[in-house]
Enzyme design. Structure first.
Site, PDB file in Angstrom:
ATOM      1  N   ASP A  94      16.857 -19.898  83.055  1.00 57.63           N
ATOM      2  CA  ASP A  94      17.153 -21.192  83.646  1.00 57.63           C
ATOM      3  C   ASP A  94      16.529 -21.232  85.031  1.00 57.63           C
ATOM      4  O   ASP A  94      16.876 -20.421  85.901  1.00 57.63           O
ATOM      5  CB  ASP A  94      18.664 -21.419  83.740  1.00 57.63           C
ATOM      6  CG  ASP A  94      18.993 -22.732  84.437  1.00 57.63           C
ATOM      7  OD1 ASP A  94      18.522 -23.778  83.961  1.00 57.63           O
ATOM      8  OD2 ASP A  94      19.712 -22.696  85.463  1.00 57.63           O
ATOM      9  N   GLU A 152      13.136 -23.755  79.459  1.00 56.75           N
ATOM     10  CA  GLU A 152      13.388 -25.175  79.230  1.00 56.75           C
ATOM     11  C   GLU A 152      12.114 -25.972  79.446  1.00 56.75           C
ATOM     12  O   GLU A 152      11.289 -25.642  80.309  1.00 56.75           O
ATOM     13  CB  GLU A 152      14.479 -25.663  80.192  1.00 56.75           C
ATOM     14  CG  GLU A 152      14.943 -27.077  79.936  1.00 56.75           C
ATOM     15  CD  GLU A 152      16.063 -27.486  80.877  1.00 56.75           C
ATOM     16  OE1 GLU A 152      16.643 -28.568  80.677  1.00 56.75           O
ATOM     17  OE2 GLU A 152      16.359 -26.710  81.803  1.00 56.75           O
ATOM     18  N   ASP A 201      24.426 -21.680  86.246  1.00 57.59           N
ATOM     19  CA  ASP A 201      23.057 -21.328  85.873  1.00 57.59           C
ATOM     20  C   ASP A 201      23.019 -20.328  84.721  1.00 57.59           C
ATOM     21  O   ASP A 201      22.159 -20.419  83.836  1.00 57.59           O
ATOM     22  CB  ASP A 201      22.316 -20.763  87.090  1.00 57.59           C
ATOM     23  CG  ASP A 201      22.206 -21.788  88.207  1.00 57.59           C
ATOM     24  OD1 ASP A 201      22.140 -22.991  87.886  1.00 57.59           O
ATOM     25  OD2 ASP A 201      22.187 -21.390  89.386  1.00 57.59           O
TER      26      ASP A 201
END
Length: 364
Positions: free
Chosen positions: A183, A267, A350
């Site tokens: 992340d 991501e 996170d």
């Protein structure tokens, strides 16, 4: 497999070589602009542009018309014609905007030459380039593979570099058992599912005040004057230092992740849209998430790793990765830790997002 790999070095030309480099910059720029004009005129008249072959056959005639074009590397002029053709090809395929004219006032100047009959060679701390002859350079790492081309570039700080493109046989790394999700963030640059947190170096923020000070000095000085150029070089050197430190950080982090993990899940970030936020735009630009993704992409391809992407609009921060319960309160960026109302698991924002990114990328 064979891949194209570039090796960038700083070169130290003498005065004569420096003058020849500048002449080559100018001649390549002249050829590019000349054929760009012809290409635009042909397109306006017929609706179709030219081709590389039609321009390349006219280049010898152009060299007879302008004798000074013969003083520089002929392959560099051919490459300028190729760049015009490639620019229009990308424009036709809607990859970029229409090609624009090159300016001698642009802070970055460059030309490209190809390797033919051993005209580009590396011998110790000496580099042989067409027309320039032997030139001293910083041989920071050995050149591997077959040399294809070389691009000579002058950056805004007035330094000279050469990028040598080689065809290299890349061998995959031995397989490992690592499988992580990452992340990306601003305060903490990356949080991984293996418990590792990578702090954000914040390179631009560390040089921001000094950069702003020199930019103000440059603005107050007469444009084009000696002191203005001194301040401009100082600003360029600060920008260069920021770019080098950021690039060094990104290369070290991505190489570490590639070596230690077989599968990496990240991501899909729409950075262009995120930069529209005026409060976070500067920090997002400093983080260079797009460059991080680019480095991971080609390194995973080189070394036999698997890079997976979670969907752009997947809910990663608000969903509990244990039970799947959605917790809308986590939309507030100030909430760094929260407890799941269903399974009562305490989450770090996170770290929970990293687990969800991993799950979403695998199930995609």
């Amino acid at each position: 497999m064979l891949y194209h790999r570039a090796y960038k070095y700083r070169i130290y030309p003498n005065r004569e070589q420096e003058r020849l480099i500048h002449r080559t910059f100018g001649c390549s720029r002249f050829v590019f602009n000349h054929f760009l004009t012809q290409w635009n005129e042909k397109y306006a008249a017929t609706g179709k542009g030219l081709t590389y072959n039609s321009c390349a056959t006219v280049l010898p005639i152009l060299k007879k018309q302008f004798e000074w074009l013969r003083e520089v590397d002929s392959i560099a002029l051919q490459s300028a014609v190729r760049h015009v053709s490639d620019a229009f090809e990308r424009f036709r395929s809607k990859q970029n905007h229409a090609p624009r004219y090159k300016s001698r006032k642009h802070p970055v100047q460059s030309y490209t030459t190809r390797c033919t009959n051993g005209n580009i060679e590396v011998n110790g701390n000496r580099l042989k380039l067409p027309k320039l002859g032997v030139i001293r350079f910083s041989n920071s790492r050995p050149v591997e593979g077959r040399i294809l081309s070389a691009t000579v570039r002058r950056n805004p700080a007035g330094k000279y570099f050469v990028s040598i493109v080689c065809e290299v046989e890349m061998k995959p790394l031995s397989e490992v058992s690592g499988d992580i999700g990452i992340d990306l963030g601003l305060k903490t640059y990356a949080v991984c599912t293996d418990g590792r947190s990578i702090e954000n170096p914040g390179v631009y923020r560390k040089h921001e005040r000094r950069l702003a000070w020199w930019q103000r000095r440059m603005t107050r000085r007469k444009r084009g004057g000696t002191n203005w150029h001194k301040a401009k070089r100082k600003v360029a050197r600060i920008h260069e230092k920021i770019a080098c430190r950021r690039g060094d950080f990104l290369h070290k982090v991505t190489t570490m992740l590639i070596r230690e993990n077989q599968t990496i899940s990240i991501e899909t970030l729409r950075v262009t849209n995120m930069l529209k936020n005026p409060k976070l735009a500067k920090s997002i630009s400093d983080a260079a998430w797009s460059e991080f993704t680019r480095l991971l992409t080609y390194k995973s391809e080189w070394y036999g790793r698997t890079l997976k992407f979670a969907p752009a609009f997947a809910s990663t921060s608000q969903v509990c990765h244990v039970c799947g319960e959605n917790h809308p309160v986590v939309k507030d960026l100030a909430v760094r830790q929260w407890a799941c109302p269903s399974c009562h698991t305490i989450h770090d924002r996170d770290e929970n997002a990293a687990y969800n990114i991993k799950q979403a990328a695998i199930s995609k």
